[in-house]
Enzyme design. Structure first.
Site, mmCIF file in Angstrom:
data_model
loop_
_atom_site.group_PDB
_atom_site.id
_atom_site.type_symbol
_atom_site.label_atom_id
_atom_site.label_comp_id
_atom_site.label_asym_id
_atom_site.label_seq_id
_atom_site.Cartn_x
_atom_site.Cartn_y
_atom_site.Cartn_z
ATOM 1 N N ASP A 297 -4.687 0.746 -2.434
ATOM 2 C CA ASP A 297 -4.502 1.865 -1.497
ATOM 3 C C ASP A 297 -3.363 2.774 -1.940
ATOM 4 O OD1 ASP A 297 -6.675 1.029 -0.076
ATOM 5 O OD2 ASP A 297 -5.606 0.609 1.783
ATOM 6 N N ARG B 75 -10.970 -7.836 7.667
ATOM 7 C CA ARG B 75 -9.796 -7.917 8.547
ATOM 8 C C ARG B 75 -9.552 -9.382 8.939
ATOM 9 N NH1 ARG B 75 -6.490 -3.540 7.962
ATOM 10 N NH2 ARG B 75 -7.734 -1.631 7.909
ATOM 11 N N ASN C 159 -9.670 -0.611 -0.577
ATOM 12 C CA ASN C 159 -10.903 0.004 -0.066
ATOM 13 C C ASN C 159 -10.860 1.527 -0.191
ATOM 14 O OD1 ASN C 159 -8.830 -0.418 1.984
ATOM 15 N ND2 ASN C 159 -10.268 0.337 3.510
ATOM 16 N N HIS C 160 -9.660 2.105 -0.176
ATOM 17 C CA HIS C 160 -9.551 3.562 -0.311
ATOM 18 C C HIS C 160 -9.874 4.014 -1.737
ATOM 19 C CE1 HIS C 160 -7.688 4.734 3.653
ATOM 20 N NE2 HIS C 160 -7.600 3.407 3.696
ATOM 21 N N HIS D 145 -6.970 -7.153 -2.402
ATOM 22 C CA HIS D 145 -6.440 -6.157 -1.471
ATOM 23 C C HIS D 145 -6.452 -6.615 -0.016
ATOM 24 C CE1 HIS D 145 -5.324 -2.350 0.246
ATOM 25 N NE2 HIS D 145 -6.438 -2.286 0.938
ATOM 26 N N ASP E 98 0.828 -1.208 0.000
ATOM 27 C CA ASP E 98 0.000 0.000 0.000
ATOM 28 C C ASP E 98 0.867 1.265 0.000
ATOM 29 O OD1 ASP E 98 -1.509 -2.235 0.693
ATOM 30 O OD2 ASP E 98 -2.835 -1.124 2.030
ATOM 31 N N HIS F 295 -3.219 -4.055 2.750
ATOM 32 C CA HIS F 295 -4.347 -3.668 3.603
ATOM 33 C C HIS F 295 -4.147 -3.756 5.107
ATOM 34 C CE1 HIS F 295 -8.514 -2.925 4.683
ATOM 35 N NE2 HIS F 295 -8.649 -4.112 5.235
ATOM 36 N N HIS G 289 -0.351 4.688 -0.303
ATOM 37 C CA HIS G 289 -1.005 5.727 0.506
ATOM 38 C C HIS G 289 -0.419 7.124 0.317
ATOM 39 C CE1 HIS G 289 -4.147 3.710 2.651
ATOM 40 N NE2 HIS G 289 -3.332 2.761 3.109
#
Length: 302
Positions: A50, A241, A83-84, A209, A16, A260, A18
């Site tokens: 992400d 999760r 998810n982002h 992810h 990720d 993730h 970010h």
């Protein structure tokens, strides 16, 4: 003597990002210097999702990712949705398919006030995750968030608008909208090699992810993820999760790779590559197959 044409294909899974462009550029440079040029230039590179939020440079990160196919035409690039990205795409209205936005809100309506869902221009046609992403989280809850619970404020800022502004829908470039619309929810790769204590194994690889749920039919999960069904309020494969941590028992000789989870976790064929977790002080990591070598942006390879 081994035939050089038998050289095992290189597959790189990258965690990720970010919004941290400097980390991404450093990691890319380190991968280039760690892998022989022929293998690097023909590698399959799977980005685990992400790309946005938390760090300051989402716009530049997406510019870099979009540039790769032209710069490295012999590589294969796979861009998974996290998810982002799902939430970002929901906010700017580029999720695939028709859906009744209100149906995605119903189950979580009790959370609207506490999560500060977006209620500005265009909210009526917005997926739940987009509303949460562009909303304002009540910081009185004792959680320090950058705008929303997705930490989306830096993404808005990277496009030159304030968090929660509907202007974002207008200022995101068309090629970025296409990128966010085109990211896949799952990727399958046949005949990926991995070095184990017993020798080299030839495996199937599934990249998603967050992961796949145990106790649910894997084929149905894969079909759902391939279809990118946005009618649901939340996509477990992108945001689960504990329920997606392990490999479903029905999968054998299958590598399952994810980001993730804010951890670097390698157990058998389950690979979780998210050492950064979107935190400024943590490294950005990738795993190189078949060698299982971990490469980080912080590696000093000079």
């Amino acid at each position: 003597m081994a035939d050089p044409s038998d050289k095992l294909r290189t597959v790189i899974c990258l965690g990720d990002i970010h919004g941290y462009l400097t980390k991404l550029l450093n990691l890319w440079s380190n991968l280039q210097s760690q892998i022989d040029p022929d293998s690097f230039n023909t590698a399959t590179i799977i980005f685990l999702g992400d790309y946005c939020d938390r760090g300051p440079d989402t716009r530049k990160v997406i510019d870099f990712l979009i540039s790769l196919p032209k710069r490295y035409p012999n590589q294969k690039h796979v861009f998974l949705s996290g998810n982002h990205e799902f939430a970002f795409a929901g906010f700017i209205g580029v999720l695939e398919g028709e859906f009744e936005a209100k149906e995605t809100w119903k189950e979580y309506a009790d959370n609207e006030e506490i999560e500060g869902w977006y209620k500005g221009e265009g909210y009526e046609k917005m997926h739940l995750q987009g509303r949460i992403w562009g909303g304002w989280f009540d910081v009185a809850q004792g959680i320090d968030c950058k705008g929303s619970i997705f930490d989306a404020a830096p993404t808005f800022g990277s496009y030159g608008v304030s968090h929660g502004s509907s202007e974002l829908m207008k200022v995101v470039p068309e090629d970025h909208k296409k990128f966010l619309a085109d990211v896949v929810w799952v990727h399958e790769e046949d005949d990926v090699c991995i070095e184990t204590q017993e020798g080299v194994k030839h495996c199937k690889l599934i990249a998603v992810h967050a992961g796949l749920e145990k106790g649910k039919n894997v084929r149905e999960q894969l079909e759902f993820l391939k279809a990118k069904d946005v009618s649901v309020p939340q996509v477990t494969g992108l945001s689960g999760r504990k329920n997606v941590w392990d490999i479903p028992e029905e999968l054998t000789e299958t590598i399952v790779v994810s980001g993730h989870h804010g951890k670097l976790h390698i157990e058998g064929l389950r690979l979780i590559i998210d050492e950064g977790g979107g935190l400024e002080g943590n490294p950005l990591a990738a795993i190189v197959l078949p060698s299982m070598k971990i490469v980080r942006d912080t590696d000093n390879l000079s």
